[in-house]
Every structure is written in C-alpha cells, then in structure tokens.
Design a protein around this motif. Structure first.
Motif, short mmCIF file in Angstrom:
data_model
loop_
_atom_site.label_atom_id
_atom_site.label_comp_id
_atom_site.label_asym_id
_atom_site.label_seq_id
_atom_site.Cartn_x
_atom_site.Cartn_y
_atom_site.Cartn_z
N PHE A 30 0.83 -1.20 0.00
CA PHE A 30 0.00 0.00 0.00
C PHE A 30 0.87 1.25 0.00
O PHE A 30 0.62 2.20 -0.77
CB PHE A 30 -0.92 -0.03 1.22
N ALA A 31 1.89 1.27 0.86
CA ALA A 31 2.76 2.45 0.93
C ALA A 31 3.43 2.71 -0.41
O ALA A 31 3.56 3.87 -0.85
CB ALA A 31 3.81 2.25 2.03
N ARG A 32 3.84 1.65 -1.10
CA ARG A 32 4.48 1.83 -2.41
C ARG A 32 3.50 2.39 -3.44
O ARG A 32 3.88 3.21 -4.27
CB ARG A 32 5.06 0.49 -2.87
N GLN A 33 2.27 1.93 -3.39
CA GLN A 33 1.27 2.49 -4.29
C GLN A 33 1.08 3.98 -4.04
O GLN A 33 0.98 4.78 -4.98
CB GLN A 33 -0.06 1.76 -4.11
N VAL A 34 1.01 4.35 -2.75
CA VAL A 34 0.83 5.76 -2.39
C VAL A 34 2.02 6.59 -2.88
O VAL A 34 1.85 7.68 -3.45
CB VAL A 34 0.66 5.92 -0.87
N VAL A 35 3.22 6.07 -2.68
CA VAL A 35 4.43 6.79 -3.11
C VAL A 35 4.39 7.05 -4.61
O VAL A 35 4.69 8.16 -5.08
CB VAL A 35 5.69 5.99 -2.71
N ARG A 36 4.02 6.02 -5.38
CA ARG A 36 3.96 6.19 -6.84
C ARG A 36 2.86 7.16 -7.24
O ARG A 36 3.07 8.06 -8.06
CB ARG A 36 3.75 4.84 -7.52
N LYS A 37 1.70 6.99 -6.67
CA LYS A 37 0.54 7.80 -7.07
C LYS A 37 0.71 9.26 -6.66
O LYS A 37 0.41 10.18 -7.44
CB LYS A 37 -0.73 7.22 -6.45
N ARG A 38 1.18 9.47 -5.42
CA ARG A 38 1.24 10.83 -4.86
C ARG A 38 2.61 11.49 -5.03
O ARG A 38 2.80 12.64 -4.64
CB ARG A 38 0.89 10.78 -3.36
N GLU A 57 -7.87 13.17 3.45
CA GLU A 57 -8.67 12.89 2.25
C GLU A 57 -7.91 11.96 1.31
O GLU A 57 -8.48 11.01 0.75
CB GLU A 57 -9.05 14.19 1.56
N GLU A 58 -6.61 12.22 1.13
CA GLU A 58 -5.80 11.35 0.27
C GLU A 58 -5.70 9.95 0.89
O GLU A 58 -5.87 8.94 0.19
CB GLU A 58 -4.41 11.95 0.08
N PHE A 59 -5.41 9.90 2.20
CA PHE A 59 -5.20 8.59 2.83
C PHE A 59 -6.46 7.73 2.75
O PHE A 59 -6.41 6.57 2.32
CB PHE A 59 -4.77 8.73 4.29
N TRP A 60 -7.60 8.26 3.20
CA TRP A 60 -8.79 7.42 3.27
C TRP A 60 -9.32 7.08 1.88
O TRP A 60 -9.88 5.99 1.68
CB TRP A 60 -9.85 8.09 4.13
N SER A 61 -9.11 7.94 0.91
CA SER A 61 -9.50 7.60 -0.46
C SER A 61 -8.61 6.49 -1.01
O SER A 61 -9.10 5.54 -1.64
CB SER A 61 -9.40 8.84 -1.35
N ASP A 62 -7.32 6.59 -0.76
CA ASP A 62 -6.40 5.55 -1.23
C ASP A 62 -6.64 4.23 -0.50
O ASP A 62 -6.54 3.15 -1.09
CB ASP A 62 -4.95 6.00 -1.03
#
Length: 663
Positions: free
Chosen positions: A30-38, A57-62
């Motif tokens: 999950f953290a890697r997805q967030v890093v790539r996306k954001r 908002e970013e965290f709960w949406s992701d």
C-alpha cells in the motif's frame, strides 16, 4: 512524571519481522502504491503515519481503493467540514452496503468454523453462508422490517449470530447484540432503549462444562419489549427446544422454511447509515448506546485487517470474545478480508487450559486474539503451549481489553511462540477499531504497543492541552476519523456525545486513557484516566501498580483505587490496593511487605499503597475488565445501580464498610 527509585533500562526488542515479511506485507504494498501515485517519499512508518493524518482525504481515499471497497458509488468528495470534531462528514456521496463487502467471497472455502468446549462442532462455507443470509434477509422483509429498523440478539458466539447479523445489515437494518449470560434487567437496560422489532436468541449456552437455559429469560424479555414482533429461537442446547414460553416465538428453521436461497438485493445506503448499536459497560450509570455507521465501520476494519494485521485471503482469524464485546463485531468483519473466521463459545480454560491451543493447532490459526487477562492467567498456570502444541501457522498474537504487562510479553515469547508478532492494541467500543495498533513491518518492544494506527491523529496531551512525548498524559485524537460514532441513540442535540469525548479539550477527542507516547512512536497505556490515582496531586495509572503486583506468584488479581482521606473532611486521596490471593493463602505481614517493596522498587515510592487489603474476589465485567470505578463507589458508600454488566456482581459487597479502611 512520578519519581523512580532507579533508572529504567531501554526496553528490549523481542521480535523483528524478516526482510521477506516486510517486503510481502500489504502495508508495504500500500505504501508503495501511495508513493507512486502521490509522488511522495517516506523514510519509514512514522513518516507514513504523519502523511495519513495530515492528508486525511488522500489517505482514506487511497485506503478505500487499496482495500477494495465495494460500492455502487464512491463519489468525488471525501471529507466535508473536516475542521469540525464532531461534525465532519466522510464520503457524503457514497452508497454502499456493509454486508455486501463482508460477503464478497462466495466459494466453498470456510467462512465460519465453530468450536465449543468439546471441540469442533461445525463449519460453514462462504457459499452456504450466502444462501442462509439470503433466506434470513427475505424473512426479515416478510416481517415488515426496513432500513433503519433495529433487531437485537441475545445469543452466544455461534455461526447463526454472524449469519443473522449479515442478513440484517444487507437490508440496512441496525444490529445490536448481548451475550446470554446477562440477566433480564441488564438486557432491558440495553435493548429497551433501542426498541428492536425482532429478537434473536438461542435456547441457552454452555460454559465451564455446564448448560444454561436462556428461554425463561427470553420469555420475560419478550413480554417487556413491546416493540418486538417476533422472537426467533436458534436451537443450540437441544435440536427441538420447547419454545412455548416466550410469546411470538418461532424456531429458526420454521422462520426460514418458506424462503429459498437466491441473490441478495443489498440495500445501497449512505456512508453514515447506522449499522451497529454497541453499549458501554454501564456499571456506573445507564449504558450508553453508541451508534456506528456503515462506511466508517467498513473502512476502519478493512484498514485494520489488511494493513495492520496483514490478514490475507484464506488465512484463519480467531478472537476469543462474546457477542457483548465490540471485538465480536470486528471478528466477523474479518470476512471482508476473505479470511476464515473462527468462532468459540465456552470457557477459554476448558480441557485444563488447552482447548484454545487445540483449536489453534488443528485449524492452523494464523491470527490468535485474546485478552491480556487470559495471557496472564496462562502464565500463572505455568502452561507452555509451545511444548504441547504445533503453532507453526501462527503469525500474529493480538491482545486487548487492558494493557499487556511487560512480563506477559516475556511469557508469550518464552512459552507460546518465539517468532510471532505480539500485538497489544488499544481502542474500543467507542471507535470500532484501535488507536494503538499492530504492525507487521515494525519490531515488538517489551511492554509497548507497536504504533499509532494509520489515519488516526493520536497524541498525548498534558493538563493544559499541549502535546507531550516521553511523559504521561491523556490519550487524544486531534482530527476526525471515519469510524467516529454517529452519536448516542436518543441523544437529540448530541449533548451526551459531546460531553463524553469533547468536553475536556474542545474539538479534540479525549479517549479516557492515561498514556505515554515514546520517541520511537510506540505507546504505553497505564489505565483509564477516570480511574487514575492522584495521591498528593501526582497522577498514577493503575496499570503501573498491577504490572508489579500481578507478577508476584501469590497474587492472582488486584484492583487499586484512590480513597478520599481523611473520611470526615477529605483533603487528599490515598492509594488502597485490594488483592485476591491464590487459594488458601493469607495476606501475612511478610507478603504485604514484599508487595510494598516490589512496588517501590519497580514503580516508585508514590505508588506504594497506604493500605493493602485481601479480598476473596474482584468484580469484573463480562468482558473480563476490572471495574475500578464501581469498587471506588462502594468503598465511599455510593450506589452502584447497574450491576448487570458484571460477571460477579456479588463481589462488590466485599468492599462495603471495610474496617481496614477506617484508619
């Protein structure tokens, strides 16, 4: 902080996840997805946690996307009025159904496995569960129940409880449950407030080798709950129990007989549609009815199971609990992670304390949940499951209910399993989740909770409302989170809800725990802040005393209170410690002196009680929590009117008018 007689060494690291485990963890993915996306960069979990609370908002949406929330609509808006607490609104455009998310898997794999004190009883596949839920949903509709109506269950932790809850939730009907060891008045104090239209029950339950009838109490409940249209009885003790006593009663099979399995029309409802009503223990007042919403519950449990527990499809999740505890609601919600949920009804000490480890070995349990009291009791019985059972499948051992003592960490790694993630977590009924969480990618330090939960802006405040680290203070949450209660039932205007959590620090959730946040980001909980001792103006958490006293072999259990002193014109409080000793032992002078010495040595001189009194029993809730406030009330001659939540209410009389406390 309290003075200490000697400096404490840094806590030992007891467990460290392997590089492979860290790499494979869903939290890492999950953290890697967030890093790539954001397009972010995190140095470690503390950075990731900080982002999750600073960018809610970013965290709960992701998290919604990663956890695979099923919804007919998510909507573009994540948070409205995010500065209000309470008052923030999450995903206002969303439409979803909690049960649909929990029943996403429909194959022949185990959904529910059920054991009792005699061993294995039943298993229910996901496909079978879907079929039975579809029939029960039709039967509820035939009763005329609609979204927003309430149903109540007075039932053991058996597969039918989960099935009936899912059926209600599938139609937007609000579920509430209570364990069948409650007396009539205790049940009425709870269900009477919410006016259920259907009452589910079993004919009885088993505990410690004995069978206990429920139907006599159900008959009285049916008579005194005028809102109930139908009483549905699940045969448990007998295959065809006599149900002539309760009015409007029908056996489960008869109730379902006219309905055939089919597709479930899951009601698509707003994010904040109510799904559960849970109750506080109510030992010092009428139980509060805490209302939880569909979306907040779903996001919180999926985040917990997938990111913090690293629970994967096909794994085996067990938690020892009753239907009276929020842990039961969380337990069957593990279906949302496509895991098998393992249920147990009965005493955890059946078969000489082996039954739950027999269960863990035979069913290859991967996640084993229990209470700190159970672990302490195993230690005092000198049981060593690692020598008697194959626990090779076990990856995580989860403890809650009260703080886990450092010595219990030692016991688990020595006597249960040396390579398990031991997660002491803390949260509760109020939030449908945890503030202090498990973490599959972080080490375990002796006596400490691993981390703050993602998306939860947890801090520790001093008296003035300033955040502190490395000191004791109030556990707070400074920003809204999706699983905040919708409110209390029948609390129009929200005054009781506001007073319960937001009166101490405006716009900040005060949880009521006396706590410490370390520089590492781990947490220590020292007890309830409303039960904190205050001799000479120094605040002391009761858990600090219990951690010392309950590792003394002769002591089985203890409760500490602050007694107003002197009684005639109180100007201070003094610490009084009550101890329950092992069978036939007496509190002789040498033992009392040793207790005082150990407290002085391992806590501080301020923790040493002014009086130590032996009692034959200590009152606990049915969930095993010692009721310090009720003991304090009795000692001071104050009434304790709601004792139905206690497992042993007669124990309160042991603390009334004690001569030892008069001087």
């Amino acid at each position: 902080m309290a003075d200490r007689s000697e400096p404490e060494a840094a806590p030992r690291k007891l467990w460290q996840p392997s590089e492979h485990a860290i790499e494979e963890a869903q939290l890492t993915q999950f953290a890697r997805q967030v890093v790539r996306k954001r397009r972010l960069d995190f140095a470690g979990y503390p950075d990731f946690h900080r982002w999750s609370v600073e960018q809610p908002e970013e965290f709960w949406s992701d998290a919604w996307d990663f956890c695979g929330v099923i919804a007919s609509r998510k909507g573009a808006t994540v948070l409205v009025d995010g500065h209000k607490m309470p008052g923030a609104r999450w995903f206002p455009e969303a439409r979803l159904n909690l049960a649909e998310n929990l029943m996403r898997r429909g194959d022949r794999g185990d959904a529910l496995v059920f054991w009792d004190e005699s061993g294995p009883r039943r298993r229910v596949s996901y496909a079978e569960l879907y079929s039975e839920v579809s029939r029960a949903a039709q039967a509820l509709a035939a009763l005329g129940l609609r979204a927003g109506d309430r149903v109540a269950a007075f039932i053991p932790n058996i597969p039918e409880a989960a099935m009936l809850a899912l059926a209600a939730l599938s139609q937007g009907i609000v579920w509430s449950s209570c364990s069948p060891d409650f007396g009539v008045e205790g049940v009425l104090e709870r269900f009477g407030q919410i006016e259920p239209k259907a009452l589910f029950c079993a004919d009885g339950y088993r505990y410690n080798g004995e069978e206990h009838d429920s139907l006599a109490r159900v008959a009285e409940l049916a008579e005194r709950l005028p809102s109930v249209r139908k009483v549905i009885v699940v045969p448990y003790l007998e295959s065809k129990p006599d149900i002539s006593g309760p009015a409007k009663a029908v056996l489960l099979d008869e109730w379902l007989r006219r309905h055939t399995p089919g597709d479930i029309a899951f009601a698509q409802l707003p994010f904040d549609h109510p799904v559960f009503i849970l109750f506080t223990s109510g030992t010092t007042g009428k139980p509060k009815c805490i209302v939880h919403g569909a979306g907040g519950t779903l996001l919180q449990v999926l985040k917990m199971f997938k990111l913090h527990f690293d629970l994967r499809p096909g794994e085996r999740f067990f938690y020892y609990c009753t239907t009276n505890w929020v842990v039961w609601n969380l337990l069957f919600a593990a279906l949302g992670a496509e895991a098998s949920v393992l249920l147990y009804d009965g005493s955890p000490f059946a078969k000489n304390g082996r039954i739950l480890f027999d269960y863990a070995e035979r069913e290859r349990i991967t996640h084993f949940g229990t209470s700190a009291k159970f672990i302490d009791a195993l230690s005092k019985r000198a049981l060593r499951p690692c020598d008697t059972h194959d626990l090779g499948a076990l990856r995580m051992l989860i403890s809650t209910g009260s703080p886990l003592a450092p010595e219990s960490y030692d016991y688990v790694y020595d006597a249960v399993k040396s390579d398990v993630c031991l997660a002491s977590i803390s949260g509760g009924t109020d939030i449908m989740g945890a503030f202090a969480e498990a973490n599959p990618v972080l080490p375990v330090y002796r006596g400490e909770m691993q981390c703050r939960s993602l998306g939860m802006a947890v801090q520790v405040f001093d008296e003035a409302g300033n955040p502190i680290v490395g000191e004791k203070g109030e556990l707070v949450c400074t920003r809204p989170f999706p699983s905040m209660p919708l409110g209390f039932w029948n609390d129009r205007g929200g005054e009781r809800y506001q007073a319960a959590y937001f009166s101490r620090y405006p716009n900040v959730w005060t949880h009521g725990d006396w706590c410490e946040l370390t520089e590492r980001g781990t947490l220590l909980v020292y007890g309830r802040s409303d039960a904190t001792l205050n001799p000479g103006g120094v605040r002391i958490g009761t858990a600090e005393i219990y951690r010392v006293v309950e590792r003394i072999d002769e002591v089985e259990e203890a409760v500490a209170i602050g007694q107003l002193w002197p009684p005639e014109q109180p100007t201070d409080t003094r610490v009084v410690l009550f101890v329950k000793l092992r069978d036939k032992l007496k509190l002789e002078d040498h033992l009392e002196e040793r207790i005082r010495f150990e407290i002085r040595r391992h806590a501080s001189p301020r923790h040493v009680p002014a009086r130590i009194v032996q009692v034959s029993d200590i009152p606990r809730t049915k969930n095993g929590k010692v009721v310090e406030l009720a003991v304090r009330a009795v000692v001071h001659g104050m009434p304790v009117t709601n004792t139905e939540a206690l497992a042993n209410p007669e124990a309160l009389e042991l603390f009334r008018d004690l001569q030892e406390l008069q001087n």
